[in-house]
Structure formats: structure tokens, C-alpha cells
Write a protein that holds these residues in place. Structure first.
Motif, mmCIF file in Angstrom:
data_model
loop_
_atom_site.group_PDB
_atom_site.id
_atom_site.type_symbol
_atom_site.label_atom_id
_atom_site.label_comp_id
_atom_site.label_asym_id
_atom_site.label_seq_id
_atom_site.Cartn_x
_atom_site.Cartn_y
_atom_site.Cartn_z
ATOM 1 N N ASP A 12 18.070 -6.549 -15.207
ATOM 2 C CA ASP A 12 17.343 -5.855 -16.285
ATOM 3 C C ASP A 12 15.778 -6.582 -16.566
ATOM 4 N N THR A 13 15.383 -7.378 -15.388
ATOM 5 C CA THR A 13 14.113 -8.115 -15.558
ATOM 6 C C THR A 13 13.285 -7.279 -14.444
ATOM 7 N N ILE A 14 13.784 -6.448 -13.640
ATOM 8 C CA ILE A 14 13.076 -6.059 -12.638
ATOM 9 C C ILE A 14 12.296 -4.637 -12.843
ATOM 10 N N ILE A 15 10.861 -4.547 -12.745
ATOM 11 C CA ILE A 15 10.257 -3.256 -13.076
ATOM 12 C C ILE A 15 9.326 -3.066 -11.784
ATOM 13 N N TRP A 16 9.135 -1.730 -11.734
ATOM 14 C CA TRP A 16 8.121 -1.262 -10.636
ATOM 15 C C TRP A 16 7.079 -0.533 -11.389
ATOM 16 N N THR A 17 5.773 -0.914 -10.726
ATOM 17 C CA THR A 17 4.662 -0.161 -11.527
ATOM 18 C C THR A 17 3.342 0.268 -10.701
ATOM 19 N N PRO A 18 3.035 1.222 -10.534
ATOM 20 C CA PRO A 18 1.784 1.251 -9.871
ATOM 21 C C PRO A 18 0.564 0.554 -10.545
ATOM 22 N N LEU A 19 -0.228 0.030 -9.569
ATOM 23 C CA LEU A 19 -1.142 -0.840 -10.132
ATOM 24 C C LEU A 19 -2.565 0.090 -10.023
ATOM 25 N N VAL A 20 -3.320 0.275 -11.312
ATOM 26 C CA VAL A 20 -4.486 1.002 -11.167
ATOM 27 C C VAL A 20 -5.680 0.111 -11.901
ATOM 28 N N ASP A 21 -6.656 0.487 -11.900
ATOM 29 C CA ASP A 21 -7.941 -0.138 -12.608
ATOM 30 C C ASP A 21 -8.855 0.784 -12.915
ATOM 31 N N ARG A 22 -9.835 0.554 -13.850
ATOM 32 C CA ARG A 22 -10.965 1.392 -14.399
ATOM 33 C C ARG A 22 -12.214 0.590 -14.202
ATOM 34 N N TRP A 23 -13.177 1.096 -13.229
ATOM 35 C CA TRP A 23 -14.316 0.499 -13.206
ATOM 36 C C TRP A 23 -15.508 1.092 -14.198
ATOM 37 N N LEU A 24 -15.932 0.166 -15.039
ATOM 38 C CA LEU A 24 -16.972 0.615 -15.884
ATOM 39 C C LEU A 24 -18.383 0.419 -15.449
ATOM 40 N N TRP A 25 -18.476 1.633 -14.790
ATOM 41 C CA TRP A 25 -19.912 2.079 -14.429
ATOM 42 C C TRP A 25 -20.888 2.262 -15.243
ATOM 43 N N PRO A 26 -21.915 1.687 -15.497
ATOM 44 C CA PRO A 26 -23.100 1.627 -16.416
ATOM 45 C C PRO A 26 -23.740 3.016 -16.469
ATOM 46 N N ASN A 29 0.945 -1.415 0.008
ATOM 47 C CA ASN A 29 0.014 -0.022 -0.031
ATOM 48 C C ASN A 29 0.904 1.137 -0.011
ATOM 49 N N SER A 30 0.566 2.284 -0.703
ATOM 50 C CA SER A 30 1.188 3.345 -0.958
ATOM 51 C C SER A 30 0.343 4.550 -0.942
ATOM 52 N N PRO A 31 0.378 5.838 -0.358
ATOM 53 C CA PRO A 31 -0.702 6.760 -0.254
ATOM 54 C C PRO A 31 -0.577 7.381 -1.773
ATOM 55 N N SER A 32 0.492 7.486 -2.244
ATOM 56 C CA SER A 32 0.704 8.040 -3.758
ATOM 57 C C SER A 32 1.488 7.043 -4.797
ATOM 58 N N PRO A 33 1.485 7.268 -5.933
ATOM 59 C CA PRO A 33 2.424 6.298 -6.858
ATOM 60 C C PRO A 33 3.712 6.687 -6.586
ATOM 61 N N GLY A 34 4.158 7.977 -6.110
ATOM 62 C CA GLY A 34 5.588 8.213 -5.952
ATOM 63 C C GLY A 34 6.279 8.433 -7.151
ATOM 64 N N PRO A 35 7.737 8.643 -7.022
ATOM 65 C CA PRO A 35 8.503 8.855 -8.079
ATOM 66 C C PRO A 35 8.836 7.581 -8.998
ATOM 67 N N LYS A 36 8.806 7.770 -10.241
ATOM 68 C CA LYS A 36 9.244 6.400 -11.003
ATOM 69 C C LYS A 36 10.573 6.114 -10.964
ATOM 70 N N ILE A 37 10.690 4.874 -10.431
ATOM 71 C CA ILE A 37 12.048 4.500 -10.155
ATOM 72 C C ILE A 37 12.238 3.180 -11.164
ATOM 73 N N THR A 38 13.702 3.433 -11.915
ATOM 74 C CA THR A 38 13.901 2.174 -13.063
ATOM 75 C C THR A 38 15.064 1.732 -12.599
ATOM 76 N N ASP A 39 16.030 2.297 -11.837
ATOM 77 C CA ASP A 39 17.202 1.721 -11.240
ATOM 78 C C ASP A 39 17.056 0.520 -10.621
ATOM 79 N N PRO A 40 17.517 -0.843 -11.269
ATOM 80 C CA PRO A 40 17.341 -2.119 -10.669
ATOM 81 C C PRO A 40 18.092 -1.918 -9.357
#
Ligand SMILES: Cc1cc2nc3c(=O)[nH]c(=O)nc-3n(C[C@H](O)[C@H](O)[C@H](O)COP(=O)(O)OP(=O)(O)OC[C@H]3O[C@@H](n4cnc5c(N)ncnc54)[C@H](O)[C@@H]3O)c2cc1C
Length: 276
Positions: A138-152, A99-110
Motif C-alpha cells: 500500500d505504499t507503492i505509487i506510480w505517477t508521471p513527472l511533469v513541470d511548468r516553466w513560468l516563461w515571463p 523515459n516514456s513517450p506517453s504517460p500510459g494508462p494509470k496503474i494502481t495495482d501494487p
């Protein structure tokens, strides 16, 4: 000076033939025994042996074979969880989700990512720590997890004019049920089934087909997106008492992943052969 055409450059004695890379690779690979090519492996070293053999050392997570067997391993904490599952004889997929309150900075350095991951799981089984250590940078990634609810009634339609969305472009979901790519493939199958007959019938039929695709897929996708989100929230609860109930009662005794995923069974007829 006028530009020279390719034909001018090569003259009459030569011709140019373009081959699609994938077709070439697949054609060549088919000539060899199954499993004799190891794709996506980085070569680390070539060693000549005294009797003439040549040893190629590849960079794999587990060059001598991963020891985990065919099962998914989960570890739950407070506001954090991890998992790992073998994906090939020499490779293991793992994740750490927190859990994180915000996505934070994008980190790419493995190096930074590995360090942060190890800090997060420092009190957890050494097996997981070893997996993180064995992971090629070179196989490690960090990504925020998001979704989209398709409200009718509120969400935009899946198609507009002649353009239509499938997969994450339409309905990104959190990966807690492992269904995002599966749904994308199902979308594609249903879309082809609807479009193939409509293409012969004209523009009105195509619009109907696209609407019908959305109508058929929505009842699968919307509940799945919500369920994946709820599962993630439960598995990343932070209250220690609630976590204890989850770990000792809910997960081992009440939750059956097979039952939760029963509605994901998807069967379809062979797809129609269509040329557009
Ligand atoms: C950590 C994690 C674990 C997951 N685990 C699972 C799992 O176990 N099982 C499962 O089924 N799903 C899983 N998923 C979900 C799965 O990865 C996605 O649902 C799936 O990749 C969606 O496929 P897609 O083709 O719709 O989109 P994508 O795979 O995102 O493909 C879209 C492509 O379009 C390209 N693109 C974007 N914008 C443009 C543009 N403007 N022009 C041209 N190209 C563009 C992108 O570069 C990308 O290559 C997981 C996802 C995550 C993040």
C-alpha cells in the motif's frame, strides 16, 4: 416535524465539546517520552509471551532497522535511473524513473507495479531488488513527472484578485533536485512576510504584496524548474556512448550536488504573528 437541535437531543445535563484531532493527538503524545509512539505503522500481530510481556509486530519495511546508513544511493542506466535513501530508522524511500513517450494508462495495482519495477531493474544490484520486495504494497505509487516553466510574459500571474498560488499549483517541477516541497515552503514564508504588514494597510497594499511575492519568488523558481528538468534529461540519456561519459566523467568528477544547490540556501527572519 421540526428538526431537533443537538441541545434538544442531549438535554440540559450534558454538553458537547469538539476537539481537533491533531490537537488531541499532539497533547496526548507530549505526555509520553520522546520516540515512544510509532506513527503510521500498521499492526500485523499481537503476541503474548509467557512471562507476561506483549510483543507487537508492526509492518515496516525493515522492522529490525534499515541497514543503509544516512546516504542517498543512485543508479543510472540508459533512459532509466533509480535511487534509494533512508527516511527513518525502519523505512527506506526508493524510486525508479524511466523515459516514456506517453504517460500510459494509470496503474494502481501494487502487484503489477512491483512486477513492472522488477522487470525494469532486473539487471541492477540485488540490493535494490530486495528493497522493492520488502516494500509494503500500500505504499507503492506510480505517477508521471511533469513541470511548468513560468516563461515571463506568457505564464499566468501567481495571483488574481484575492487568490494566490503557492507550491506546485503555481510551479510544478520535476523532482530531480528534490526542491518542489522546499520551494512550496519558501513561497509560504515569503507570502506571509509580504501579507502580514499589508493586511493592516488595506486592499491596495494586499494587491501590491501579492505582486511583490511573485516578483521575489520568480527568480528562484523559474531557473530551478528548468535546472531540475535538464538534470533529469541528462541523467536519463539513452545513447550508450553519452551514458558512458556521464557515468565515468560527468557524475563522478564534475557534478557536485552541493554546488548545484547552493542557491537553495534560504534564510528568513522569524515570521510576524498575525491574526486575520
Ligand atoms: C516522486 C517525487 C519525489 C519528490 N521528491 C521531493 C524531494 O525530495 N524534495 C522536495 O522538496 N520535493 C519533492 N517532490 C515535490 C513535492 O512532493 C511537491 O513539490 C510538494 O508536495 C508540493 O506541495 P504543494 O502543497 O504545493 O502541493 P501538494 O503536495 O500536491 O498538495 C496539494 C493538495 O491539494 C489537494 N487538492 C488538489 N486539488 C484540490 C481541490 N480542487 N480541492 C481541494 N484540495 C485539492 C491535493 O489532494 C493535495 O493534498 C517530489 C515529488 C515527486 C512526485
Amino acid at each position: 416535524m421540526s428538526p431537533k437541535s443537538v441541545f434538544d437531543v442531549y438535554g440540559n445535563s450534558q454538553e458537547v465539546r469538539a476537539v481537533e484531532r491533531r490537537t488531541l493527538l499532539e497533547t496526548l503524545a507530549k505526555q509520553l517520552p520522546v520516540d515512544s509512539i510509532c506513527f503510521s505503522s500498521k499492526l500485523a500481530r499481537i503476541e503474548e509471551h509467557k512471562y507476561g510481556e506483549t510483543l507487537l509486530e508492526l509492518v515496516n519495511d525493515y522492522p529490525d532497522g534499515q541497514p543503509f546508513g544516512q546516504r542517498v544511493n543512485y543508479i543510472y542506466g540508459q533512459g532509466i535511473r533509480a535511487g534509494y535513501v533512508p527516511v527513518s530508522p525502519t523505512k527506506v524511500y526508493w524510486f525508479v524513473c524511466f523515459n516514456s513517450p506517453s504517460p500510459g494508462p494509470k496503474i494502481t495495482d501494487p502487484i503489477v507495479l512491483k512486477k513492472q519495477t522488477k522487470e525494469l531493474i532486473k539487471k541492477w544490484p540485488s540490493e535494490l531488488q530486495n528493497i522493492v520486495d520488502a516494500t509494503p504494497d500500500d505504499t507503492i505509487i506510480w505517477t508521471p513527472l511533469v513541470d511548468r516553466w513560468l516563461w515571463p510574459g506568457f505564464s499566468p500571474p501567481a495571483s488574481l484578485g484575492g487568490a494566490v498560488l503557492v507550491g506546485d499549483a503555481w510551479h510544478p517541477m520535476t523532482p530531480n533536485l528534490g526542491q518542489g516541497a522546499c520551494c512550496a515552503l519558501e513561497d509560504a514564508v515569503v507570502l506571509v512576510q509580504k501579507l502580514a504588514p499589508a493586511l493592516k494597510a488595506g486592499p491596495m497594499a494586499i494587491e501590491d504584496a501579492l505582486r511583490s511575492y511573485q516578483t521575489e519568488r520568480w527568480p528562484q523558481i523559474f531557473p530551478m524548474t528548468v535546472r531540475a528538468n535538464v538534470v533529469g534529461a541528462v541523467l536519463q540519456l539513452e545513447n550508450p556512448v553519452v551514458c558512458a561519459v556521464r557515468d565515468n566523467v560527468l557524475v563522478p568528477k564534475l557534478i557536485r550536488l552541493g554546488l548545484m544547490l547552493e542557491h537553495t540556501n534560504f534564510e528568513f527572519e522569524p515570521l510576524p504573528q498575525t491574526r486575520v
